[in-house]
Design a protein around this motif. Structure first.
Motif, mmCIF file in Angstrom:
data_model
loop_
_atom_site.group_PDB
_atom_site.id
_atom_site.type_symbol
_atom_site.label_atom_id
_atom_site.label_comp_id
_atom_site.label_asym_id
_atom_site.label_seq_id
_atom_site.Cartn_x
_atom_site.Cartn_y
_atom_site.Cartn_z
ATOM 1 N N ALA A 79 1.481 3.619 -3.293
ATOM 2 C CA ALA A 79 1.077 5.023 -3.190
ATOM 3 C C ALA A 79 2.250 5.952 -3.519
ATOM 4 O O ALA A 79 2.094 6.915 -4.281
ATOM 5 C CB ALA A 79 0.533 5.314 -1.791
ATOM 6 N N LEU B 248 2.390 8.419 -6.757
ATOM 7 C CA LEU B 248 2.588 9.846 -6.528
ATOM 8 C C LEU B 248 3.777 10.366 -7.322
ATOM 9 O O LEU B 248 3.674 11.369 -8.045
ATOM 10 C CB LEU B 248 2.794 10.117 -5.034
ATOM 11 C CG LEU B 248 3.170 11.548 -4.658
ATOM 12 C CD1 LEU B 248 2.021 12.503 -4.944
ATOM 13 C CD2 LEU B 248 3.574 11.620 -3.198
ATOM 14 N N HIS C 144 0.820 -1.210 0.000
ATOM 15 C CA HIS C 144 0.000 0.000 0.000
ATOM 16 C C HIS C 144 0.853 1.258 0.000
ATOM 17 O O HIS C 144 0.625 2.176 -0.790
ATOM 18 C CB HIS C 144 -0.953 -0.027 1.186
ATOM 19 C CG HIS C 144 -1.764 -1.271 1.231
ATOM 20 N ND1 HIS C 144 -1.297 -2.422 1.811
ATOM 21 C CD2 HIS C 144 -2.981 -1.558 0.733
ATOM 22 C CE1 HIS C 144 -2.207 -3.370 1.690
ATOM 23 N NE2 HIS C 144 -3.232 -2.876 1.023
ATOM 24 N N VAL C 145 1.838 1.320 0.872
ATOM 25 C CA VAL C 145 2.701 2.495 0.964
ATOM 26 C C VAL C 145 3.588 2.589 -0.278
ATOM 27 O O VAL C 145 3.732 3.669 -0.870
ATOM 28 C CB VAL C 145 3.554 2.451 2.253
ATOM 29 C CG1 VAL C 145 4.532 3.598 2.298
ATOM 30 C CG2 VAL C 145 2.656 2.456 3.484
ATOM 31 N N ALA D 290 -1.515 12.866 -5.299
ATOM 32 C CA ALA D 290 -2.013 12.332 -4.023
ATOM 33 C C ALA D 290 -3.336 11.598 -4.221
ATOM 34 O O ALA D 290 -3.551 10.523 -3.647
ATOM 35 C CB ALA D 290 -2.173 13.465 -3.008
ATOM 36 N N ILE D 291 -4.216 12.168 -5.033
ATOM 37 C CA ILE D 291 -5.504 11.515 -5.304
ATOM 38 C C ILE D 291 -5.289 10.175 -5.993
ATOM 39 O O ILE D 291 -5.876 9.153 -5.609
ATOM 40 C CB ILE D 291 -6.415 12.434 -6.147
ATOM 41 C CG1 ILE D 291 -6.848 13.644 -5.325
ATOM 42 C CG2 ILE D 291 -7.622 11.673 -6.674
ATOM 43 C CD1 ILE D 291 -7.517 14.733 -6.137
ATOM 44 N N ALA E 266 -2.545 8.396 -5.949
ATOM 45 C CA ALA E 266 -1.806 7.496 -5.058
ATOM 46 C C ALA E 266 -2.740 6.777 -4.096
ATOM 47 O O ALA E 266 -2.674 5.553 -3.949
ATOM 48 C CB ALA E 266 -0.749 8.288 -4.285
ATOM 49 N N VAL E 267 -3.616 7.528 -3.459
ATOM 50 C CA VAL E 267 -4.521 6.916 -2.481
ATOM 51 C C VAL E 267 -5.547 6.026 -3.177
ATOM 52 O O VAL E 267 -5.708 4.857 -2.827
ATOM 53 C CB VAL E 267 -5.215 8.007 -1.631
ATOM 54 C CG1 VAL E 267 -6.302 7.418 -0.764
ATOM 55 C CG2 VAL E 267 -4.190 8.740 -0.776
ATOM 56 N N SER E 268 -6.224 6.568 -4.183
ATOM 57 C CA SER E 268 -7.266 5.777 -4.844
ATOM 58 C C SER E 268 -6.668 4.601 -5.613
ATOM 59 O O SER E 268 -7.213 3.498 -5.589
ATOM 60 C CB SER E 268 -8.100 6.661 -5.774
ATOM 61 O OG SER E 268 -7.296 7.209 -6.794
ATOM 62 N N SER F 171 -3.826 2.899 -5.046
ATOM 63 C CA SER F 171 -3.350 1.810 -4.189
ATOM 64 C C SER F 171 -4.517 1.045 -3.569
ATOM 65 O O SER F 171 -4.445 -0.182 -3.418
ATOM 66 C CB SER F 171 -2.405 2.342 -3.105
ATOM 67 O OG SER F 171 -3.057 3.281 -2.291
ATOM 68 N N ILE F 172 -5.605 1.735 -3.260
ATOM 69 C CA ILE F 172 -6.785 1.055 -2.712
ATOM 70 C C ILE F 172 -7.427 0.159 -3.780
ATOM 71 O O ILE F 172 -7.758 -1.002 -3.515
ATOM 72 C CB ILE F 172 -7.802 2.071 -2.162
ATOM 73 C CG1 ILE F 172 -7.248 2.725 -0.891
ATOM 74 C CG2 ILE F 172 -9.149 1.417 -1.881
ATOM 75 C CD1 ILE F 172 -8.060 3.898 -0.397
#
Length: 154
Positions: free
Chosen positions: A104, A108, A100-101, A122-123, A125-127, A129-130
């Protein structure tokens, strides 16, 4: 000269993709699943064939951009080096940071390398990886390393 070189590069990429497909044929099948370990190499090889055909056909038609007297593209070279470093870093730090890290951070930084803003990066990276975790964990049943997030693993 550029057209001939691009045609040669396209043909070499097609040969590489065909070798990938041939090599993936020898992977053992898994009875419990509808697909086997040859699925992703074949998908990647198919994409590589399409890209190589595009390169080859553009060069054949004479529509390939650029000429030899333009010189090297500094930004393109730095982007290429940056992506290679990102992929290597992802592979090296995956067991330590966790999927996950690491995913992300890779998303990014790749967004930034290609000119995207920090907010967009950032958007994504988070979305990203999820979504990738969900696809690998739920659909493909691939166990991903949690790394730093092991205390909150489910």
């Amino acid at each position: 000269m550029t057209g001939r070189r691009d045609m040669l590069a396209g043909a070499a990429l097609i040969a590489l993709a065909l070798a990938m497909i041939w090599g993936a044929r020898g992977f053992p099948s898994i009875r419990a699943m509808a697909y086997g370990p040859d699925l992703f190499p074949n998908i990647i090889a198919g994409g590589l064939i399409l890209a190589a055909l595009g390169i080859f056909l553009e060069a054949y038609r004479g529509a390939a951009p650029g000429t030899d007297d333009e010189g090297p593209d500094r930004r393109g070279a730095l982007s290429f080096i940056g992506i290679v470093v990102l992929v290597a870093g992802f592979a090296i730090f995956l067991p330590i940071l966790g999927f996950h890290v690491a995913a992300a951070l890779t998303l990014l930084m790749s967004t930034r390398i290609f000119g995207g803003s920090w907010i967009l990066g950032a958007i994504l990276a988070v979305s990203g990886s999820i979504v990738l975790h969900y696809v690998f964990y739920s659909f493909l049943r691939v166990v991903l390393p949690w790394g730093l997030l092991a205390p909150v693993a489910w």
